[in-house]
Scaffold this motif. Structure first.
Motif, PDB file in Angstrom:
ATOM      1  N   UNK A   1      -2.506 -18.607   0.715  1.00  0.00           N
ATOM      2  CA  UNK A   1      -3.617 -17.668   0.911  1.00  0.00           C
ATOM      3  C   UNK A   1      -3.456 -17.067   2.306  1.00  0.00           C
ATOM      4  N   UNK A   2      -3.240 -15.761   2.376  1.00  0.00           N
ATOM      5  CA  UNK A   2      -2.940 -15.095   3.638  1.00  0.00           C
ATOM      6  C   UNK A   2      -4.114 -14.281   4.185  1.00  0.00           C
ATOM      7  N   UNK A   3      -5.326 -14.584   3.737  1.00  0.00           N
ATOM      8  CA  UNK A   3      -6.471 -13.799   4.210  1.00  0.00           C
ATOM      9  C   UNK A   3      -7.744 -14.628   4.092  1.00  0.00           C
ATOM     10  N   UNK A   4      -8.128 -15.267   5.199  1.00  0.00           N
ATOM     11  CA  UNK A   4      -9.344 -16.074   5.220  1.00  0.00           C
ATOM     12  C   UNK A   4     -10.064 -15.862   6.551  1.00  0.00           C
ATOM     13  N   UNK A   5     -11.368 -16.157   6.566  1.00  0.00           N
ATOM     14  CA  UNK A   5     -12.189 -15.953   7.759  1.00  0.00           C
ATOM     15  C   UNK A   5     -12.971 -17.215   8.098  1.00  0.00           C
ATOM     16  N   UNK A   6     -13.228 -17.407   9.381  1.00  0.00           N
ATOM     17  CA  UNK A   6     -13.970 -18.582   9.862  1.00  0.00           C
ATOM     18  C   UNK A   6     -15.171 -18.138  10.689  1.00  0.00           C
TER      19      UNK A   6
ATOM     20  N   UNK B   1      -7.917 -28.169  -1.676  1.00  0.00           N
ATOM     21  CA  UNK B   1      -7.643 -27.410  -2.892  1.00  0.00           C
ATOM     22  C   UNK B   1      -6.144 -27.309  -3.174  1.00  0.00           C
ATOM     23  N   UNK B   2      -5.339 -27.935  -2.322  1.00  0.00           N
ATOM     24  CA  UNK B   2      -3.907 -27.964  -2.583  1.00  0.00           C
ATOM     25  C   UNK B   2      -3.095 -26.865  -1.937  1.00  0.00           C
ATOM     26  N   UNK B   3      -3.671 -26.155  -0.975  1.00  0.00           N
ATOM     27  CA  UNK B   3      -2.925 -25.073  -0.334  1.00  0.00           C
ATOM     28  C   UNK B   3      -1.832 -25.630   0.577  1.00  0.00           C
ATOM     29  N   UNK B   4      -0.707 -24.930   0.589  1.00  0.00           N
ATOM     30  CA  UNK B   4       0.442 -25.314   1.410  1.00  0.00           C
ATOM     31  C   UNK B   4       0.650 -24.356   2.578  1.00  0.00           C
ATOM     32  N   UNK B   5       0.292 -23.082   2.401  1.00  0.00           N
ATOM     33  CA  UNK B   5       0.450 -22.064   3.442  1.00  0.00           C
ATOM     34  C   UNK B   5      -0.826 -21.259   3.538  1.00  0.00           C
ATOM     35  N   UNK B   6      -1.361 -21.119   4.752  1.00  0.00           N
ATOM     36  CA  UNK B   6      -2.607 -20.375   4.940  1.00  0.00           C
ATOM     37  C   UNK B   6      -2.506 -19.512   6.188  1.00  0.00           C
ATOM     38  N   UNK B   7      -3.269 -18.431   6.186  1.00  0.00           N
ATOM     39  CA  UNK B   7      -3.375 -17.570   7.371  1.00  0.00           C
ATOM     40  C   UNK B   7      -4.855 -17.346   7.659  1.00  0.00           C
ATOM     41  N   UNK B   8      -5.242 -17.588   8.897  1.00  0.00           N
ATOM     42  CA  UNK B   8      -6.587 -17.264   9.352  1.00  0.00           C
ATOM     43  C   UNK B   8      -6.529 -15.875   9.965  1.00  0.00           C
ATOM     44  N   UNK B   9      -7.347 -14.963   9.435  1.00  0.00           N
ATOM     45  CA  UNK B   9      -7.311 -13.562   9.888  1.00  0.00           C
ATOM     46  C   UNK B   9      -8.725 -13.100  10.201  1.00  0.00           C
ATOM     47  N   UNK B  10      -9.303 -13.649  11.245  1.00  0.00           N
ATOM     48  CA  UNK B  10     -10.670 -13.282  11.611  1.00  0.00           C
ATOM     49  C   UNK B  10     -10.733 -11.845  12.132  1.00  0.00           C
ATOM     50  N   UNK B  11     -11.918 -11.260  12.013  1.00  0.00           N
ATOM     51  CA  UNK B  11     -12.127  -9.877  12.438  1.00  0.00           C
ATOM     52  C   UNK B  11     -12.119  -9.775  13.967  1.00  0.00           C
ATOM     53  N   UNK B  12     -11.185  -9.008  14.477  1.00  0.00           N
ATOM     54  CA  UNK B  12     -11.201  -8.584  15.885  1.00  0.00           C
ATOM     55  C   UNK B  12     -11.264  -9.748  16.876  1.00  0.00           C
ATOM     56  N   UNK B  13     -10.650 -10.878  16.528  1.00  0.00           N
ATOM     57  CA  UNK B  13     -10.607 -12.021  17.446  1.00  0.00           C
ATOM     58  C   UNK B  13      -9.481 -12.963  17.053  1.00  0.00           C
ATOM     59  N   UNK B  14      -8.991 -13.687  18.050  1.00  0.00           N
ATOM     60  CA  UNK B  14      -8.002 -14.740  17.830  1.00  0.00           C
ATOM     61  C   UNK B  14      -8.586 -16.108  18.181  1.00  0.00           C
ATOM     62  N   UNK B  15      -9.886 -16.144  18.440  1.00  0.00           N
ATOM     63  CA  UNK B  15     -10.527 -17.332  18.995  1.00  0.00           C
ATOM     64  C   UNK B  15     -10.393 -18.570  18.103  1.00  0.00           C
ATOM     65  N   UNK B  16     -10.328 -18.376  16.794  1.00  0.00           N
ATOM     66  CA  UNK B  16     -10.277 -19.529  15.893  1.00  0.00           C
ATOM     67  C   UNK B  16      -8.883 -20.082  15.657  1.00  0.00           C
ATOM     68  N   UNK B  17      -7.848 -19.397  16.138  1.00  0.00           N
ATOM     69  CA  UNK B  17      -6.474 -19.785  15.797  1.00  0.00           C
ATOM     70  C   UNK B  17      -6.062 -21.158  16.341  1.00  0.00           C
ATOM     71  N   UNK B  18      -6.326 -21.482  17.609  1.00  0.00           N
ATOM     72  CA  UNK B  18      -5.876 -22.789  18.100  1.00  0.00           C
ATOM     73  C   UNK B  18      -6.434 -23.964  17.292  1.00  0.00           C
ATOM     74  N   UNK B  19      -7.733 -23.928  17.010  1.00  0.00           N
ATOM     75  CA  UNK B  19      -8.360 -25.021  16.251  1.00  0.00           C
ATOM     76  C   UNK B  19      -7.806 -25.081  14.833  1.00  0.00           C
ATOM     77  N   UNK B  20      -7.660 -23.914  14.196  1.00  0.00           N
ATOM     78  CA  UNK B  20      -7.152 -23.883  12.826  1.00  0.00           C
ATOM     79  C   UNK B  20      -5.704 -24.361  12.772  1.00  0.00           C
ATOM     80  N   UNK B  21      -4.891 -23.920  13.715  1.00  0.00           N
ATOM     81  CA  UNK B  21      -3.474 -24.308  13.737  1.00  0.00           C
ATOM     82  C   UNK B  21      -3.333 -25.820  13.915  1.00  0.00           C
ATOM     83  N   UNK B  22      -4.092 -26.373  14.837  1.00  0.00           N
ATOM     84  CA  UNK B  22      -4.032 -27.811  15.099  1.00  0.00           C
ATOM     85  C   UNK B  22      -4.389 -28.606  13.851  1.00  0.00           C
ATOM     86  N   UNK B  23      -5.465 -28.184  13.152  1.00  0.00           N
ATOM     87  CA  UNK B  23      -5.888 -28.896  11.950  1.00  0.00           C
ATOM     88  C   UNK B  23      -4.876 -28.723  10.823  1.00  0.00           C
TER      89      UNK B  23
END
Length: 292
Positions: free
Chosen positions: A7-12, A31-53
């Protein structure tokens, strides 16, 4: 039914999603996902936490963002693999956060003028006390909570869409600036959900040709707003012009269910039939951009 794994399009909650980056990664993994992309609107703030998890859960993670651009209708441009330390990208997002805050203040003023008693603090509460994330979905949920709308759809229809007496337009960056900034951050630009542009295929293709000259890498052909016919139609455009085909749930936490089968040619299951091959193409494109 084969479960989707990409899933290459999700928001937090870093933008207008309802799950924190960490919670979102846990949910995707469950849900069994193997590859995900967090693509929040106009921010990168959630990436470090999401990447770590994601790393803790052995999921492949792609950092991304979604930039609102263009005139009318508004278009969204996804940037995959962007450099989170890029000064140019961070400056753009800082400018957009300020514009978003001013817009929210005007929305609240307009609502108060018409007897809708709501405060900025009410909206910030819906954003998880993250002032940098406030947007129309948070305002809509506050309106529902305070009894001024029956649900989020009703809140948007009454107050938050063009034509509503309380609507406020937003500052948008140009297509050229959005793609240029993503490229400056060594990311791969992808045009999101073209069906939401509400343009005929000829117009979309003309736009794609222009955007490719600017550096567009891909087209989001698979999205909940695309039925099978549209998905196939956009795939033909992408293939014709050598663009990567992407897709995702655009999950926000209640509007679209993550893992929902997306329209596609072929077997009709999961993400789409050649998702892994297209993902490999996207990663190759990101690598090539980073080597420039």
């Amino acid at each position: 039914m084969i479960a989707p794994t990409i899933d290459l399009h999700m928001h937090s909650t870093a933008s207008d999603g309802q799950l924190s980056p960490k919670e979102l990664m846990k949910f995707a993994h469950s849900l069994g996902f193997k590859t995900v992309a967090l693509a929040d609107h106009d921010t990168l703030a959630g990436l470090p936490e999401a990447r770590k998890q994601a790393m803790c859960l052995n999921m492949e993670f792609i950092g991304a963002c979604e930039i609102s651009a263009g005139g009318s209708p508004e278009m969204h441009i996804l940037g995959y693999g962007v450099d989170e330390g890029c000064d140019e990208l961070q400056a753009l997002f800082s400018r957009m956060r300020k514009a978003r805050a001013l817009r929210m203040e005007q929305f609240i003023h307009n609502l108060n003028e018409r007897g809708v008693k709501i405060s900025y603090e009410d909206v910030v509460t819906e954003a998880g006390n993250n002032e940098n994330a406030v947007g129309r979905p948070h305002l809509g949920r506050a309106l529902v909570r305070l009894g001024y709308a029956s649900d989020l759809r009703d809140a948007f229809a009454r107050y938050l869409v063009p034509g509503a007496p309380t609507f406020v337009t937003r500052e948008k960056v140009s297509i050229e600036e959005a793609i240029k900034t993503i490229n400056a951050a060594k990311g791969a630009p992808v045009l999101a959900h073209p069906a939401l542009l509400r343009q005929d295929l000829k117009s979309v293709e003309k736009l794609v040709i222009y955007m490719k000259k600017l550096g567009l890498v891909g087209l989001e052909c698979h999205h909940p707003s695309h039925d099978r016919e549209k998905a196939c139609m956009y795939r033909r455009v992408a293939n014709k012009h050598g663009l990567v085909i992407t897709g995702g749930s655009d999950y926000h936490g209640g509007q679209v269910a993550i893992g929902q089968p997306l329209p596609m040619p072929g077997d009709g299951l999961g993400f789409f039939c050649d998702a892994q091959a297209q993902l490999n193409r996207l990663k190759e494109a990101i690598d090539q951009i980073k080597m420039k």
